[in-house]
Enzyme design. Structure first.
Site, PDB file in Angstrom:
ATOM      1  N   GLU A 145       0.807  -1.234   0.000  1.00 13.97           N
ATOM      2  CA  GLU A 145       0.000   0.000   0.000  1.00 13.97           C
ATOM      3  C   GLU A 145       0.834   1.275   0.000  1.00 13.97           C
ATOM      4  O   GLU A 145       0.633   2.174   0.818  1.00 13.97           O
ATOM      5  CB  GLU A 145      -0.965   0.000   1.192  1.00 13.97           C
ATOM      6  CG  GLU A 145      -1.881  -1.212   1.214  1.00 13.97           C
ATOM      7  CD  GLU A 145      -2.857  -1.206   2.395  1.00 13.97           C
ATOM      8  OE1 GLU A 145      -2.811  -0.276   3.226  1.00 13.97           O
ATOM      9  OE2 GLU A 145      -3.673  -2.144   2.473  1.00 13.97           O
ATOM     10  N   ASN A 186       2.135  -5.122  -3.154  1.00 17.83           N
ATOM     11  CA  ASN A 186       0.754  -5.507  -2.853  1.00 17.83           C
ATOM     12  C   ASN A 186      -0.069  -4.250  -2.534  1.00 17.83           C
ATOM     13  O   ASN A 186       0.379  -3.400  -1.758  1.00 17.83           O
ATOM     14  CB  ASN A 186       0.781  -6.430  -1.614  1.00 17.83           C
ATOM     15  CG  ASN A 186      -0.538  -7.111  -1.319  1.00 17.83           C
ATOM     16  OD1 ASN A 186      -1.141  -7.723  -2.206  1.00 17.83           O
ATOM     17  ND2 ASN A 186      -1.001  -7.028  -0.079  1.00 17.83           N
ATOM     18  N   HIS A 222     -10.401  -6.342  -1.803  1.00 14.83           N
ATOM     19  CA  HIS A 222     -11.422  -6.180  -0.767  1.00 14.83           C
ATOM     20  C   HIS A 222     -12.611  -5.488  -1.436  1.00 14.83           C
ATOM     21  O   HIS A 222     -12.644  -4.263  -1.560  1.00 14.83           O
ATOM     22  CB  HIS A 222     -10.884  -5.346   0.399  1.00 14.83           C
ATOM     23  CG  HIS A 222      -9.758  -6.010   1.121  1.00 14.83           C
ATOM     24  ND1 HIS A 222      -9.942  -7.146   1.885  1.00 14.83           N
ATOM     25  CD2 HIS A 222      -8.435  -5.710   1.193  1.00 14.83           C
ATOM     26  CE1 HIS A 222      -8.771  -7.507   2.410  1.00 14.83           C
ATOM     27  NE2 HIS A 222      -7.839  -6.669   1.994  1.00 14.83           N
ATOM     28  N   GLU A 252      -6.059 -10.879  -1.110  1.00 13.99           N
ATOM     29  CA  GLU A 252      -6.816 -10.650   0.137  1.00 13.99           C
ATOM     30  C   GLU A 252      -8.311 -10.603  -0.141  1.00 13.99           C
ATOM     31  O   GLU A 252      -9.040  -9.758   0.396  1.00 13.99           O
ATOM     32  CB  GLU A 252      -6.361  -9.343   0.806  1.00 13.99           C
ATOM     33  CG  GLU A 252      -4.870  -9.281   1.087  1.00 13.99           C
ATOM     34  CD  GLU A 252      -4.425  -8.033   1.855  1.00 13.99           C
ATOM     35  OE1 GLU A 252      -5.292  -7.313   2.393  1.00 13.99           O
ATOM     36  OE2 GLU A 252      -3.215  -7.788   1.894  1.00 13.99           O
ATOM     37  N   ASP A 254     -12.103 -10.561  -0.232  1.00 12.94           N
ATOM     38  CA  ASP A 254     -13.370 -10.703   0.479  1.00 12.94           C
ATOM     39  C   ASP A 254     -14.384  -9.803  -0.207  1.00 12.94           C
ATOM     40  O   ASP A 254     -14.005  -8.840  -0.884  1.00 12.94           O
ATOM     41  CB  ASP A 254     -13.276 -10.456   1.999  1.00 12.94           C
ATOM     42  CG  ASP A 254     -12.556  -9.196   2.410  1.00 12.94           C
ATOM     43  OD1 ASP A 254     -12.578  -8.206   1.646  1.00 12.94           O
ATOM     44  OD2 ASP A 254     -11.963  -9.184   3.501  1.00 12.94           O
TER      45      ASP A 254
HETATM   46  C1  XIL Z   1      -5.780  -6.359   8.521  1.00  9.67           C
HETATM   47  C2  XIL Z   1      -6.008  -7.510   9.497  1.00  9.67           C
HETATM   48  O1  XIL Z   1      -6.839  -8.481   8.914  1.00  9.67           O
HETATM   49  C3  XIL Z   1      -6.631  -6.981  10.776  1.00  9.67           C
HETATM   50  O2  XIL Z   1      -6.737  -8.004  11.743  1.00  9.67           O
HETATM   51  C4  XIL Z   1      -5.792  -5.837  11.325  1.00  9.67           C
HETATM   52  O3  XIL Z   1      -6.426  -5.288  12.457  1.00  9.67           O
HETATM   53  C5  XIL Z   1      -5.578  -4.769  10.274  1.00  9.67           C
HETATM   54  O4  XIL Z   1      -5.011  -5.360   9.105  1.00  9.67           O
HETATM   55  N1  XIL Z   1      -4.651  -4.790   3.805  1.00  9.67           N
HETATM   56  C6  XIL Z   1      -3.623  -5.589   4.239  1.00  9.67           C
HETATM   57  C7  XIL Z   1      -3.801  -6.433   5.443  1.00  9.67           C
HETATM   58  O5  XIL Z   1      -2.597  -5.675   3.557  1.00  9.67           O
HETATM   59  O6  XIL Z   1      -2.602  -6.585   6.163  1.00  9.67           O
HETATM   60  C8  XIL Z   1      -4.872  -5.905   6.349  1.00  9.67           C
HETATM   61  O7  XIL Z   1      -5.085  -6.855   7.404  1.00  9.67           O
HETATM   62  C9  XIL Z   1      -6.140  -5.655   5.572  1.00  9.67           C
HETATM   63  C10 XIL Z   1      -5.896  -4.615   4.517  1.00  9.67           C
END
Ligand code: XIL
Length: 389
Positions: A145, A186, A222, A252, A254
């Protein structure tokens, strides 16, 4: 006397996510997990099923605050739990992550750094962590990020002190510490073509032009239900990265929805999961899909996006949702699925789902033929064995 054979063969006939992904030519279907969840034995059993999850990603325990809470003070215990679990289960690990603007200990964000002192601290962190896990990580998310949505660099402690050089510094240190790990950039909101995706592409180009090793780009994914990229969009967007010679992965995934779930959103979510997995399958160079945990009970979504949830493929009680069958259908195009309208007649928003038998309707994708063979071979063998007996 037949029941033991049914017991042995049915799981293969039923179809599992990682098995289907492998059959279709992907490297894995995987999931994030987190240390506190491992005390839930039913969850742990599902997580450890390597026919479902061939790869795990530590959700938190390899981040900077977990690994180096004080300067030069490294604590690997929690990260090791995940690494050892993956080893025991014969699962790959996507190690996550080395440099990120969040979950930094205060000593990193509050020190009055000079470029030289921050470079040294960054190199020590990356080198020590990657060396510790050397040989265990399929890949590292080296920088996470780094970009704002408009494509400019995020003005965090690393960028404000070192400019974009910090990215090269981190990748070079990681490459030196574990030459065999795939090194990834990422990010999120890079899943559609646009300013941010172009900026990520420019990071890859700049690293390559500087002779720095970068092997892959992760698309966090996401998503909000109904807002996922089409297969064509995924091909176009991720395809611009693979054209540069890097691999890509959905890292990631969802797909959240407003709560409470409606039947329409549950159906749309099933389609969306199917579209994402099918997109990765279709694009040569997309190596796998990782969900950001598989169980609604442990999803980060409800606390992060208030009013939304139900984002995962299994519900709070570890039952497969239509979303699960969508993800599976995208990987196989075969096997048990709910009807394409997303309602299988038994799913009741968070309660049990049973398997419906409607045939898939999706188009043929790359790799589907091998998936078809492997999905049919077990039922055929089962019939043959029963006939012989
Ligand atoms: C999130 C975790 O799932 C949570 O438990 C934590 O509180 C915050 O981070 N992008 C990412 C991940 O790269 O590392 C993040 O994970 C979600 C967003």
């Amino acid at each position: 006397m037949y029941s033991p054979f049914l017991f042995v063969f049915l799981p293969f006939a039923y179809g599992q996510l990682h098995t289907a992904a492998k059959n279709a030519g992907l490297l894995f279907f995987g999931t994030a997990t987190d240390n506190p969840e491992l005390t839930d034995s039913a969850y742990l059993a599902k997580l450890s099923d390597s026919t479902q999850f061939g790869q795990i990603t530590p959700g938190n325990s390899m981040k900077w605050d977990a690994i180096e809470p004080g300067p030069g003070n490294f604590t690997f215990a929690a990260g090791d739990v995940i690494a050892n679990l993956a080893k025991k289960n014969n699962q790959l690990i996507r190690c996550h992550n080395l440099v990120w603007h969040q979950q930094l200990p205060s000593w990193v964000t509050s020190t009055a750094w000079t470029p030289a002192t921050l470079t040294a601290a960054l190199q020590l962190h990356v080198t020590t962590e990657v060396t510790h896990y050397k040989g265990q990580c399929y890949s590292w998310d080296v920088v996470n990020e780094a970009l704002n949505d408009n494509g400019t660099f995020r003005n965090d402690i690393f960028f404000s002190t070192l400019g974009e050089d910090y990215i090269k510094i981190a990748f070079d240190a990681a490459a030196a510490a574990d030459p065999d790990a795939k090194l990834y950039y990422n990010d999120f909101n890079t899943e559609f073509p646009g300013a941010k995706s172009t900026a990520a592409l420019n990071i890859v180009k700049a690293l390559k032009a500087a002779g720095t090793k970068i092997d892959g780009v992760g698309f966090q994914s996401h998503f909000l239900v109904g807002s996922t990229p089409s297969i064509a969009t995924q091909m176009k967007n991720m395809g611009t990265f693979t054209a540069l010679g890097v691999e890509v992965a959905v890292t990631e995934l969802d797909i959240r929805m407003p709560l409470p779930p409606t039947q329409a959103n549950v159906a749309q979510q099933q389609t969306d999961y199917q579209t994402v997995t099918a997109g990765c399958l279709t694009l040569k160079g997309c190596i796998g899909v990782t969900v950001w945990d598989f169980d609604d009970a442990f999803s980060w979504v409800p606390s992060t996006f208030p009013g939304t949830g139900s984002a995962c493929i299994l519900d709070d009680n570890l039952n497969e949702k239509p979303a699960y069958f969508g993800a599976l259908a995208g990987l196989t195009g075969t096997g048990p699925q709910p009807p394409q309208n997303g309602t299988n007649g038994t799913y009741s928003f968070g309660n049990n789902v049973t398997t419906a038998t409607a045939k898939p309707t999706k188009a043929t994708f790359v790799g589907e033929a091998s998936g078809l063979v492997s999905n049919l071979i077990w039922p055929v063998m089962m019939v043959v064995v029963l006939a012989v007996l």
